[in-house]
Design a protein around this motif. Structure first.
Motif, short mmCIF file in Angstrom:
data_model
loop_
_atom_site.label_atom_id
_atom_site.label_comp_id
_atom_site.label_asym_id
_atom_site.label_seq_id
_atom_site.Cartn_x
_atom_site.Cartn_y
_atom_site.Cartn_z
N VAL A 198 0.85 -1.20 0.00
CA VAL A 198 0.00 0.00 0.00
C VAL A 198 0.88 1.25 0.00
O VAL A 198 0.63 2.22 -0.74
N GLY A 204 -4.20 -1.77 -4.00
CA GLY A 204 -5.42 -1.04 -3.72
C GLY A 204 -6.61 -1.98 -3.77
O GLY A 204 -6.46 -3.21 -3.71
N ARG A 241 -11.52 11.85 -0.40
CA ARG A 241 -11.77 10.82 0.61
C ARG A 241 -13.08 10.06 0.38
O ARG A 241 -13.43 9.20 1.20
N THR A 260 -13.08 6.88 2.59
CA THR A 260 -11.81 6.46 3.18
C THR A 260 -11.48 7.30 4.41
O THR A 260 -11.99 8.41 4.59
N ALA A 264 -7.22 9.60 -0.73
CA ALA A 264 -7.14 8.43 -1.61
C ALA A 264 -7.28 8.87 -3.05
O ALA A 264 -7.72 9.99 -3.36
N ARG A 277 -6.87 3.68 -4.16
CA ARG A 277 -5.55 3.53 -3.54
C ARG A 277 -5.33 4.65 -2.54
O ARG A 277 -5.79 5.78 -2.74
N ALA A 278 -4.64 4.30 -1.46
CA ALA A 278 -4.31 5.31 -0.47
C ALA A 278 -3.29 6.28 -1.05
O ALA A 278 -2.36 5.88 -1.77
N LEU A 284 -4.93 1.33 3.68
CA LEU A 284 -6.12 1.82 2.98
C LEU A 284 -7.32 1.34 3.79
O LEU A 284 -7.55 0.14 3.92
#
Length: 706
Positions: A198, A204, A241, A260, A264, A277-278, A284
């Motif tokens: 990550v 992800g 987010r 999230t 992200a 994906r973070a 994540l």
């Protein structure tokens, strides 16, 4: 001899000491947490709340959905409120599937024609609509997607006490941990993915939306990824987010929102998908909420995990429990495992507002429709294990459908309610042979009675009064007077669940006659409790019902074709006549004849053809009532393909659905009876278990079966 007596004395003393102690429920439950160390397509794990469920592979998500679909149990995200109805430009209606049947000089129409355009449309629509697929997305130089062999050092556990799945494994040499849970109050998933991958931006989660299920398959269909232009995924809001979506296909519409905990990136992968994906860090974490209506209140991931743990802890701490600690029978641990996992599976899938299908929220069976002939097996255990609210929700739906049931009865020239055998959320009957099934009619009366036994109040009587009385009136109206024998009978037409019998000529099936006797008896008792006079017509019919058919000293399936013990073709499917004394208390049953019938069934039945997992617990109940507890346990453990329970507790059917929750429900009802007793069971604890020292049974919170 003295040493043997001492052994028995010590065993009895230990059993007595154990029985005096309360069950350590947390220890009971968690010792059966499903754990996996390899990819097993027959052992996915699910999280859910009764009306919504998410089923995951060993990655904690649905990364290997194709592999599981092909080789075992599918990975679906389903809600009992999510349905799709295909357009009907031809205006097909149920009457287009009618076929006339003669019923004692009266012509009645039943919707049995399925191999016509109208029949095919009305069988497959409405059908349950899948919500989404959530999978790991891993970037590597080759560009190839992940395969099961890419996952190593697998360690996955479902913590039943908290309803949380923790999945640990290595991917390309680096560790990955995925945590999955479901909110009990909203249809929201909590997902947490932690890994150095990550941090590197390689790992992800991919969120994709299928069109629906493959329309050509009613049983365990695969997801349909074709024709992307026929459905829409619309982004209605997005930040760094969150992303908010509306999904539409024809008139079906639902909402999805992913939020999230940190910044992200949301990358589209086509018209119906995104990779999340973070933006930074090694974790994540997000919630994914679904609903028929939009919501602005999405719980945080940690809040979902806390709520899940709280709700499941409450579930396991209340209601019934059975503990076999101290038993010397080597099968005790396995039976305890099946019972614990069956409680979990039925609670997370069968407790919604719409009565469940046999595949629950894991596998689509009959396009997701509710088969009411299985209602008792699917739902009775909730009342027997002290979880009345789940059963009450199903009965509330039946209450809402009373006008439609009355209309169906009137259409067939009958009074009262006639309940369709296979229905979707609209309550409309589904065409097929099952429209000739009648065994579903009395279930509602019996289930209401179980709720009354748990709460014998005027409020309970008034709550279900109309449902019980209208159903009983419909049952009475279906009986016919046989003036040649001066008895009341059932059918034709009537379809039964065993053998190869012609429903057009079938009459007086053993199980159904016993059901009618018990159902009318309950309805009259309700009138007594309400201070009403008994219905004279019902009483006359009940007292003059045709006797249970038998031949050569054994009960048979059907009076009009009493060849059950003459031809192998008549010994297929469910041996339903055994339920007249087992699941039912046995009004009009001769115990000696029933014992001969049970022995003949065990020796001569075709177990490989059309029997299913619910049959074994039902037969065990018959053995228990007959005073044969050792035989009852042998039946529960009968070594047949349809009587297995995989790691996550699912009961698959050979050549049929890979999930059969009616078996889990029937098992729970059988154990409630065997461990908790029935109205006229022998004195003492656990009357359905041997008293030879091989079983130590502690039971709490179980209700007795009538």
């Amino acid at each position: 001899m003295r040493r043997l007596s001492l052994v028995f004395f010590l065993a009895a003393a230990l059993a007595s000491a154990l029985s005096a102690q309360p069950i350590d429920r947390r220890a009971l439950v968690t010792r059966h947490n499903p754990t996996l160390t390899k990819v097993d397509a027959w052992a996915p794990v699910s999280v859910g709340n009764g009306r919504f469920a998410f089923t995951a592979d060993v990655t904690g998500l649905q990364t290997f959905a194709d592999y599981y679909q092909t080789n075992g149990i599918p990975l679906n995200t389903l809600a009992r409120w999510a349905w799709h109805e295909a357009p009907n430009p031809e205006g097909f209606k149920l009457a287009d599937t009618y076929k006339p049947y003669d019923q004692h000089g009266r012509t009645l129409n039943f919707a049995v024609e399925t191999e016509t355009p109208a029949g095919r449309y009305l069988r497959s629509s409405p059908r349950v609509l899948p919500l989404a697929q959530l999978a790991l997305d891993f970037t590597r130089a080759t560009g190839t997607p992940l395969k099961p062999d890419d996952i190593r050092a697998i360690s996955q556990s479902l913590d039943l006490w908290s309803g949380t799945v923790t999945s640990r494994f290595t991917l390309v040499g680096l560790p990955v941990t995925v945590t999955t849970a479901c909110d009990p109050a909203t249809d929201t998933l909590s997902v947490r993915v932690n890994s150095p991958h990550v941090t590197a931006g390689k790992l992800g989660v991919r969120l994709t939306f299928p069109r629906g299920f493959n329309a050509a398959t009613a049983e365990n269909p695969a997801l349909d990824w074709t024709q992307p232009e026929t459905h829409r995924t619309t982004v209605t809001g997005q930040t760094d987010r969150s992303i908010v979506l509306v999904r539409t296909r024809d008139t079906a519409r639902y909402h999805a929102a992913l939020a999230t905990t940190g910044p992200a990136r949301f990358t589209p992968t086509g018209p119906h998908g995104f990779v999340v994906r973070a933006a930074s860090g090694d974790t994540l974490e997000f919630t994914l909420a679904f609903g028929s209506e939009a919501t602005s209140q999405i719980p945080a991931p940690a809040a979902v995990r806390i709520a899940s743990a709280t709700q499941w802890g409450k579930f396991w701490s209340t209601g019934g429990a059975v503990d076999f600690t101290g038993s010397t029978d080597p099968r005790a641990a396995e039976l305890e495992r099946r019972v614990v996992l069956s409680q979990y599976l039925t609670a997370l899938q069968n407790g919604g507002d719409l009565p469940p299908s046999s595949g629950g929220l894991t596998v689509v069976t009959a396009d997701g429709k509710h088969a009411s002939e299985q209602l008792w097996c699917l739902q009775a255990h909730f009342a027997l294990w002290g979880r009345d609210e789940a059963l009450a929700r199903s009965l509330a739906w039946y209450q809402s459908q009373l006008p439609a049931a009355r209309a169906l009865g009137a259409e067939r020239g009958r009074r009262g309610a006639r309940w369709p055998a296979l229905v979707g959320p609209d309550g409309r009957e589904t065409p097929g042979r099952h429209t000739l099934v009648i065994s579903n009619q009395p279930h509602i009366v019996q289930l209401a009675e179980l709720l009354y036994r748990n709460s014998p109040t005027t409020a309970t009587l008034e709550r279900y009064r109309e449902l019980v009385q209208e159903t009983a009136e419909g049952m009475a109206s279906m009986l016919f007077w046989d003036k040649t024998r001066s008895v009341y009978g059932l059918g034709p037409p009537v379809a039964v669940n065993s053998g190869d019998f012609d429903p057009a000529t079938g009459a007086n099936p053993t199980y159904e006659l016993a059901l009618w006797s018990r159902g009318l008896e309950i309805a009259q008792e309700w009138r007594d409790r309400l201070g009403l006079a008994r219905e004279g017509a019902w009483e006359k019919m009940r007292n003059a019902l045709a006797p249970l058919p038998q031949k050569d000293g054994r009960y048979v399936t059907l009076e009009t074709k009493p060849d059950t013990w003459d031809h192998p073709a008549s010994r297929r499917g469910c041996p339903s006549f055994l339920m007249a004394f087992g699941r039912l208390p046995g009004t009009g049953v001769d115990r000696a004849i029933m014992r001969r019938t049970l022995d003949a069934t065990l020796a001569n039945w075709d177990w490989a053809t059309r029997t299913n997992g619910r049959d074994y617990p039902i037969i065990a109940m018959t053995a228990a009532r007959l005073g044969a507890p050792k035989l009852a346990l042998d039946i529960l453990f009968k070594s047949d393909a349809n009587n297995t329970y995989h790691t996550s507790g699912h009961n698959p059917q050979a050549g049929g659905s890979p999930v059969h929750l009616a078996a889990n429900g029937a098992l729970l009802s059988a154990l409630a009876m065997m461990a908790g007793g029935w109205d006229d069971s022998p004195p003492g604890t656990a009357p359905g278990f041997p008293r030879d020292g091989s079983w130590t049974v502690r039971a709490e919170g179980l209700s007795r079966l009538p």
